[in-house]
Write a protein that holds these residues in place. Structure first.
Motif, mmCIF file in Angstrom:
data_model
loop_
_atom_site.group_PDB
_atom_site.id
_atom_site.type_symbol
_atom_site.label_atom_id
_atom_site.label_comp_id
_atom_site.label_asym_id
_atom_site.label_seq_id
_atom_site.Cartn_x
_atom_site.Cartn_y
_atom_site.Cartn_z
ATOM 1 N N LEU A 97 0.842 -1.205 0.000
ATOM 2 C CA LEU A 97 0.000 0.000 0.000
ATOM 3 C C LEU A 97 0.877 1.256 0.000
ATOM 4 O O LEU A 97 0.589 2.232 -0.702
ATOM 5 C CB LEU A 97 -0.945 -0.019 1.206
ATOM 6 C CG LEU A 97 -1.987 -1.152 1.184
ATOM 7 C CD1 LEU A 97 -2.786 -1.174 2.483
ATOM 8 C CD2 LEU A 97 -2.913 -1.021 -0.028
ATOM 9 N N ALA A 98 1.996 1.214 0.756
ATOM 10 C CA ALA A 98 2.917 2.356 0.766
ATOM 11 C C ALA A 98 3.501 2.584 -0.626
ATOM 12 O O ALA A 98 3.692 3.728 -1.063
ATOM 13 C CB ALA A 98 4.034 2.114 1.783
ATOM 14 N N MET A 99 3.770 1.494 -1.350
ATOM 15 C CA MET A 99 4.315 1.614 -2.714
ATOM 16 C C MET A 99 3.295 2.274 -3.639
ATOM 17 O O MET A 99 3.640 3.110 -4.471
ATOM 18 C CB MET A 99 4.684 0.243 -3.259
ATOM 19 C CG MET A 99 5.891 -0.402 -2.580
ATOM 20 S SD MET A 99 6.065 -2.138 -3.094
ATOM 21 C CE MET A 99 7.001 -2.789 -1.716
ATOM 22 N N ILE A 100 2.036 1.881 -3.489
ATOM 23 C CA ILE A 100 0.995 2.493 -4.321
ATOM 24 C C ILE A 100 0.929 4.001 -4.030
ATOM 25 O O ILE A 100 0.867 4.827 -4.950
ATOM 26 C CB ILE A 100 -0.375 1.824 -4.046
ATOM 27 C CG1 ILE A 100 -0.339 0.378 -4.540
ATOM 28 C CG2 ILE A 100 -1.500 2.600 -4.726
ATOM 29 C CD1 ILE A 100 -1.581 -0.425 -4.221
ATOM 30 N N GLY A 101 1.027 4.340 -2.736
ATOM 31 C CA GLY A 101 1.008 5.749 -2.360
ATOM 32 C C GLY A 101 2.178 6.515 -2.951
ATOM 33 O O GLY A 101 2.028 7.609 -3.507
ATOM 34 N N LEU A 102 3.381 5.908 -2.856
ATOM 35 C CA LEU A 102 4.576 6.559 -3.400
ATOM 36 C C LEU A 102 4.437 6.757 -4.907
ATOM 37 O O LEU A 102 4.827 7.806 -5.448
ATOM 38 C CB LEU A 102 5.812 5.710 -3.093
ATOM 39 C CG LEU A 102 7.157 6.360 -3.410
ATOM 40 C CD1 LEU A 102 7.482 7.446 -2.402
ATOM 41 C CD2 LEU A 102 8.279 5.320 -3.438
ATOM 42 N N GLY A 103 3.870 5.753 -5.576
ATOM 43 C CA GLY A 103 3.674 5.852 -7.028
ATOM 44 C C GLY A 103 2.760 7.008 -7.389
ATOM 45 O O GLY A 103 3.055 7.810 -8.277
ATOM 46 N N ALA A 104 1.642 7.120 -6.647
ATOM 47 C CA ALA A 104 0.688 8.200 -6.943
ATOM 48 C C ALA A 104 1.328 9.567 -6.681
ATOM 49 O O ALA A 104 1.200 10.499 -7.488
ATOM 50 C CB ALA A 104 -0.558 8.021 -6.064
ATOM 51 N N TRP A 105 2.056 9.643 -5.573
ATOM 52 C CA TRP A 105 2.756 10.880 -5.222
ATOM 53 C C TRP A 105 3.778 11.250 -6.315
ATOM 54 O O TRP A 105 3.862 12.404 -6.761
ATOM 55 C CB TRP A 105 3.445 10.665 -3.873
ATOM 56 C CG TRP A 105 3.995 11.887 -3.209
ATOM 57 C CD1 TRP A 105 3.789 13.190 -3.592
ATOM 58 C CD2 TRP A 105 4.828 11.927 -2.045
ATOM 59 N NE1 TRP A 105 4.450 14.037 -2.738
ATOM 60 C CE2 TRP A 105 5.094 13.284 -1.763
ATOM 61 C CE3 TRP A 105 5.364 10.936 -1.203
ATOM 62 C CZ2 TRP A 105 5.893 13.678 -0.689
ATOM 63 C CZ3 TRP A 105 6.149 11.335 -0.134
ATOM 64 C CH2 TRP A 105 6.413 12.694 0.123
ATOM 65 N N GLY A 106 4.530 10.244 -6.776
ATOM 66 C CA GLY A 106 5.549 10.477 -7.810
ATOM 67 C C GLY A 106 4.936 10.939 -9.119
ATOM 68 O O GLY A 106 5.421 11.878 -9.760
ATOM 69 N N VAL A 107 3.846 10.295 -9.512
ATOM 70 C CA VAL A 107 3.197 10.679 -10.774
ATOM 71 C C VAL A 107 2.713 12.123 -10.687
ATOM 72 O O VAL A 107 2.860 12.914 -11.627
ATOM 73 C CB VAL A 107 2.013 9.725 -11.090
ATOM 74 C CG1 VAL A 107 1.143 10.278 -12.217
ATOM 75 C CG2 VAL A 107 2.546 8.352 -11.463
ATOM 76 N N TRP A 108 2.150 12.482 -9.538
ATOM 77 C CA TRP A 108 1.679 13.850 -9.332
ATOM 78 C C TRP A 108 2.851 14.836 -9.522
ATOM 79 O O TRP A 108 2.748 15.847 -10.209
ATOM 80 C CB TRP A 108 1.084 13.968 -7.938
ATOM 81 C CG TRP A 108 0.523 15.325 -7.623
ATOM 82 C CD1 TRP A 108 -0.613 15.882 -8.146
ATOM 83 C CD2 TRP A 108 1.074 16.299 -6.730
ATOM 84 N NE1 TRP A 108 -0.806 17.137 -7.625
ATOM 85 C CE2 TRP A 108 0.216 17.419 -6.749
ATOM 86 C CE3 TRP A 108 2.214 16.316 -5.908
ATOM 87 C CZ2 TRP A 108 0.455 18.552 -5.983
ATOM 88 C CZ3 TRP A 108 2.441 17.438 -5.140
ATOM 89 C CH2 TRP A 108 1.569 18.552 -5.184
ATOM 90 N N HIS A 109 4.050 14.480 -8.965
ATOM 91 C CA HIS A 109 5.225 15.354 -9.105
ATOM 92 C C HIS A 109 5.701 15.426 -10.547
ATOM 93 O O HIS A 109 6.095 16.494 -11.026
ATOM 94 C CB HIS A 109 6.363 14.859 -8.213
ATOM 95 C CG HIS A 109 6.302 15.416 -6.829
ATOM 96 N ND1 HIS A 109 6.288 16.768 -6.578
ATOM 97 C CD2 HIS A 109 6.243 14.814 -5.619
ATOM 98 C CE1 HIS A 109 6.231 16.974 -5.263
ATOM 99 N NE2 HIS A 109 6.191 15.793 -4.674
ATOM 100 N N VAL A 110 5.701 14.301 -11.237
ATOM 101 C CA VAL A 110 6.150 14.297 -12.637
ATOM 102 C C VAL A 110 5.215 15.188 -13.450
ATOM 103 O O VAL A 110 5.636 15.996 -14.268
ATOM 104 C CB VAL A 110 6.177 12.862 -13.209
ATOM 105 C CG1 VAL A 110 6.424 12.878 -14.721
ATOM 106 C CG2 VAL A 110 7.244 12.033 -12.511
ATOM 107 N N TYR A 111 3.901 15.049 -13.169
ATOM 108 C CA TYR A 111 2.894 15.837 -13.861
ATOM 109 C C TYR A 111 3.100 17.333 -13.582
ATOM 110 O O TYR A 111 2.974 18.176 -14.459
ATOM 111 C CB TYR A 111 1.505 15.381 -13.398
ATOM 112 C CG TYR A 111 0.351 16.079 -14.064
ATOM 113 C CD1 TYR A 111 0.060 15.849 -15.414
ATOM 114 C CD2 TYR A 111 -0.447 16.976 -13.358
ATOM 115 C CE1 TYR A 111 -0.990 16.498 -16.026
ATOM 116 C CE2 TYR A 111 -1.499 17.627 -13.965
ATOM 117 C CZ TYR A 111 -1.769 17.386 -15.304
ATOM 118 O OH TYR A 111 -2.810 18.024 -15.915
ATOM 119 N N ARG A 112 3.506 17.619 -12.337
ATOM 120 C CA ARG A 112 3.709 19.010 -11.943
ATOM 121 C C ARG A 112 5.051 19.543 -12.435
ATOM 122 O O ARG A 112 5.346 20.730 -12.250
ATOM 123 C CB ARG A 112 3.672 19.124 -10.415
ATOM 124 C CG ARG A 112 2.285 18.944 -9.827
ATOM 125 C CD ARG A 112 1.541 20.265 -9.770
ATOM 126 N NE ARG A 112 2.358 21.269 -9.094
ATOM 127 C CZ ARG A 112 2.175 21.658 -7.833
ATOM 128 N NH1 ARG A 112 1.196 21.143 -7.139
ATOM 129 N NH2 ARG A 112 2.946 22.570 -7.271
#
Lengths: 461, 341
Positions: free
Chosen positions: A333-348
């Motif tokens: 679950l932590a990995m899924i969270g990190l992935g979502a957080w990372g994608v948000w940063h890449v998008y930003r």
């Protein structure tokens, strides 16, 4: 009692050596595929960043692969030294799977690894790329056979038991493609890709914390985020499917994972607590009533077997499995969270601009390994007290050797592994901390052709 | 189609063990010779001469072990517990030496010295352990009801120690002649000198092991025509080509060293090993665990052997092909000052 001691020690030795071993395949499967992708990108785009990343990560691959090979040779011989009764009984069925692993995977990996490491200038780019791809394929083929054998031990099919206790295969297709195998292979392969993506992301984030403009690490971090953002949620789905299969083939294992002590409908979903095998209950448990059945995918009034449906002597170690499972799922679950957080940063626009994301990535860097080991504990300890589920008990599988020999060799393994793996970890971490260089060089030994002008010039110095 | 599957598999296992002994033999030999090198640079060149191959070489050991497990599970289950200690020693030694290939180039001063020692020590210990396995195997294993029934240290005898020392000399010879082939300048000359010593030691120890085997093990002696009553040349003559091949190997080695040939000494050493191996095989045939378990008794059931044979028939030629190709790619001399910049 002497036999029992040898049994406990042999189990400890196996658990110890396999826990170390599994770290390396789960890293090299993912890393080999990453290297194939990097080299492919270098050949098609000719961007230096991919070449440097390839030559940087291939050094870490070589270190990890070397440790995987030597710890794997140990595993193949331990079956004979410590588990000879298992060998005689089960070899007729799973022996060929191991033989096929050597023939289809080990030779491929070992031979083309030489070209991958030392052939950068000895063969053309196309051949070198082919070697990298073959090594990557080899690691996956190896996973195919070993997961096939292991899944067969979890849910054996396609065999018969002879009067003398030996097993015999009646249907090879059913042996190789046993019911839980495809899902468990997918689960393991995804775990390897996740583990590698987290390690690569963590190492790149570490460099970026110091130097946010390092171009290779920026690229690697983005590739890693892309990987675990896709794979981590997918892994949740595959993992769940794997659990449903276990419910069908090893309901006792599921009962231990979820700490269902009593058979009945409307099981609760235990979140955390301290399972007590002796007392047959979970101390300090926090559980959500009413949703256990739904998570298992059955209606609320369906009866789910609890541990009480089996004799106590057949129970695995409940607490170990319960906790390992929660560590694995929690990290997932932590990995899924990190992935979502990372994608948000890449998008930003740039994950390297966020120190908190970089720190979180570094922290999560080694967590793939932890999750893999926890997952294997669930799978393997959950199969106990059987070595071949429902067919051969672990205590009946051990070699006729004395506890003395097993304990001395266990001690020797601990000492040697402590030296080898701490040195390996230091060398890998040192490389990771340095990060890729702008003009990364190919590994030694010398890649200049003998007698070439450069080689001759080298002698004059 | 009626294939004699157990016989085919006995042959396949024998071939993979032979390939292992020849291939890992020379690269273990390079490690054994490490302490005699003049300089770290010379050691770098020696290691570089085998770095692209060692992993593939060692895979034949995995095939030998895995193949025995799959094709002759009973033999595997007897030999493992019987030779427990030397097998474990071999594995531990192979771990240390295997990682040294990578670790040595990453280590700094003391680290590098440690991995140099680990490579040399690991190569020597792995060879001694393999010699003890071989010696323990030749002298026979106590078997009752298809399982090992002896003591933990049955393998440790003066005879097995002699075999172990002999194997060290033999691997050193393979290693030294390999280095002659693959090096130049000072290292090449050093390797020539090592080959002379290792060749003499191998000849003496091989003779000693052969004699000891005949004296200590009457069942082997009988195969070679030495019955209780005397010598039977009718039994011996069909086996004569085996020692002759060994002698020819030594002759090629001596001639190659004398003529300063680059590859003849290595070929000669391979011939010596080949003859020794065939000699052993002839001594136990048809046993797969000397002297109570014939290979047919230990064989897996026909279905499994047939299933695997399909794979081997397709894959073994491919494996041999790409192995040879890798050797071809990395052919030629390694520079003695390879790592020097």
């Amino acid at each position: 009692m002497g036999d029992l001691d040898a049994l406990v020690l042999a189990r400890l030795q196996f658990a110890f050596t396999i826990a170390f071993h599994i770290i390396f395949p789960s890293f090299s499967i993912g890393l080999a595929s990453l290297l194939a992708v990097l080299e492919g990108l270098w050949l098609t785009t000719r961007r230096e960043v991919f070449r440097n990343l390839y030559l940087f990560w291939v050094k870490i691959f070589a270190l990890s692969f070397g440790m995987g090979v030597v710890s794997g040779v140990v595993m193949s011989y331990q079956l004979g030294t410590n588990w000879s009764v298992f060998s005689t009984a089960a070899a007729p069925v799973i022996g060929p799977l191991f033989a096929f692993e050597v023939l289809t995977a080990f030779f491929l990996e070992a031979s083309f690894l030489g070209i991958m490491l030392f052939g950068w200038k000895k063969v053309g780019p196309g051949l070198h790329f082919t070697a990298t791809v073959l090594v990557a394929i080899g690691t996956l083929i190896s996973a195919f056979w070993i997961l096939s054998a292991n899944s067969w031990m979890q849910a054996p099919t396609g065999f018969a038991i002879l009067p003398d206790g030996k097993l015999i295969a009646t249907d090879w297709w059913a042996v190789v493609f046993n019911p839980t195998f495809p899902t468990r292979l997918a689960h393991m392969a995804l775990a390897a890709f996740l583990t590698t993506a987290l390690a690569v992301g963590g190492a790149s984030a570490f460099v970026l914390l110091r130097d946010p403009d390092q171009p290779e690490s920026r690229m690697a971090l983005r590739m890693a985020i892309g990987m675990f953002a896709i794979v981590a949620p997918l892994q949740l789905v595959i993992g769940h499917t794997s659990g449903e299969l276990a419910r069908h083939h090893q309901p006792l294992k599921v009962a231990a994972i979820e700490a269902y002590w009593k058979t009945g409908p409307d099981q609760p979903q235990s979140l955390i607590g301290w399972p007590d095998r002796k007392a047959g209950k979970t101390h300090g448990e926090i559980a959500i009533p009413g949703i256990g059945n739904a998570i298992q995918g059955v209606s609320r009034d369906t009866v789910i077997q609890g541990l009480d449906a089996w004799p106590r002597e057949d129970w695995p170690v409940v607490g170990l499995i319960y906790w390992s499972f929660r560590v694995m799922v929690g990290l997932g679950l932590a990995m899924i969270g990190l992935g979502a957080w990372g994608v948000w940063h890449v998008y930003r626009g740039g994950p390297e601009a966020s120190p908190w994301f970089l720190r979180a990535s570094v922290l999560m860097g080694p967590m793939g390994f932890v999750a893999v080991i926890a997952g294997w504990i669930v799978a393997e300890a959950g199969r106990q007290p059987w070595v071949i589920y429902g067919v051969l008990r672990t205590r009946d599988a051990v070699s006729p050797v004395g506890a003395g020999q097993v304990s001395v060799s266990l001690l020797a393994f601990m000492v040697i592994y402590a030296i080898v793996f701490s040195a390996g970890a230091i060398y890998i971490l040192r490389l990771m901390a340095r990060g890729p260089a702008p003009h990364e060089e190919a590994p030694t030994p010398e890649d200049r052709a003998p007698g070439s002008p450069l080689a001759v010039a080298g002698e004059d110095q | 189609m009626n294939l004699d599957l157990p016989l085919i598999w006995a042959g396949l296992i024998a071939i993979s063990v032979l390939l292992y002994v020849l291939l890992d033999g020379f690269d273990l030999g390079v490690g054994i010779l490490f302490p005699f090198a003049r300089s770290p640079k010379e050691r770098d060149a020696m290691m570089n001469s085998i770095a692209p191959y060692w992993d593939g070489n060692e895979t034949w050991l995995v095939l030998g072990g895995g193949g025995l497990f799959a094709a002759f599970p009973m033999a595997y289950a007897i030999i493992g517990p019987a030779l427990y200690a030397p097998i474990m020693l071999m594995l531990l030694a192979l771990i240390l030496r295997g990682v040294a290939f990578e670790f040595r180039s990453h280590g700094r001063k003391r680290g590098k010295r440690f991995w140099t020692a680990a490579f040399a020590g690991g190569s020597l210990a792995a060879t001694l352990a393999q010699g003890l396995v071989l010696g323990g195997f030749i002298q026979g294993i106590a078997v009752r009801n298809g399982a090992f029934a002896g003591g933990a240290f049955d393998w440790l005898t003066p005879y097995s120690l002699l075999v172990a020392v002999g194997l060290v000399a033999g691997y050193a010879l393979l290693g030294a002649t390999w280095v002659i082939w693959r090096s130049e300048h000072q290292l090449h000359d050093d390797a020539r000198r090592w080959s002379v010593f290792a060749g003499l030691a191998t000849a003496a120890l091989l003779a000693a092991v052969s004699l000891a085997t005949l004296v200590v093990h009457p069942r082997v002696a009988k195969v070679w025509g030495f019955t209780g009553e005397g010598f039977d040349s009718g039994v011996f003559l069909p086996h004569l080509p085996i020692p002759l091949l060994g002698l020819a190997g030594f002759a090629l080695l001596a001639w190659g060293l004398w003529k300063r040939s680059h590859h003849a000494p290595f070929l000669g050493s391979l011939a010596v090993f080949f003859s020794g191996y065939i000699g052993l095989a002839a001594s136990f045939f048809p046993n797969i665990v000397p002297y109570d378990v014939p290979f047919r008794t230990a064989a897996n059931e026909t279905g499994a052997l047939g299933f695997m044979l399909v794979g081997v028939a397709i894959l073994l030629p491919v494996i041999l092909g790409y192995t040879a190709w890798v050797y071809w790619i990395f052919r030629g001399k390694v520079a003695a000052d390879a790592g020097y910049h």
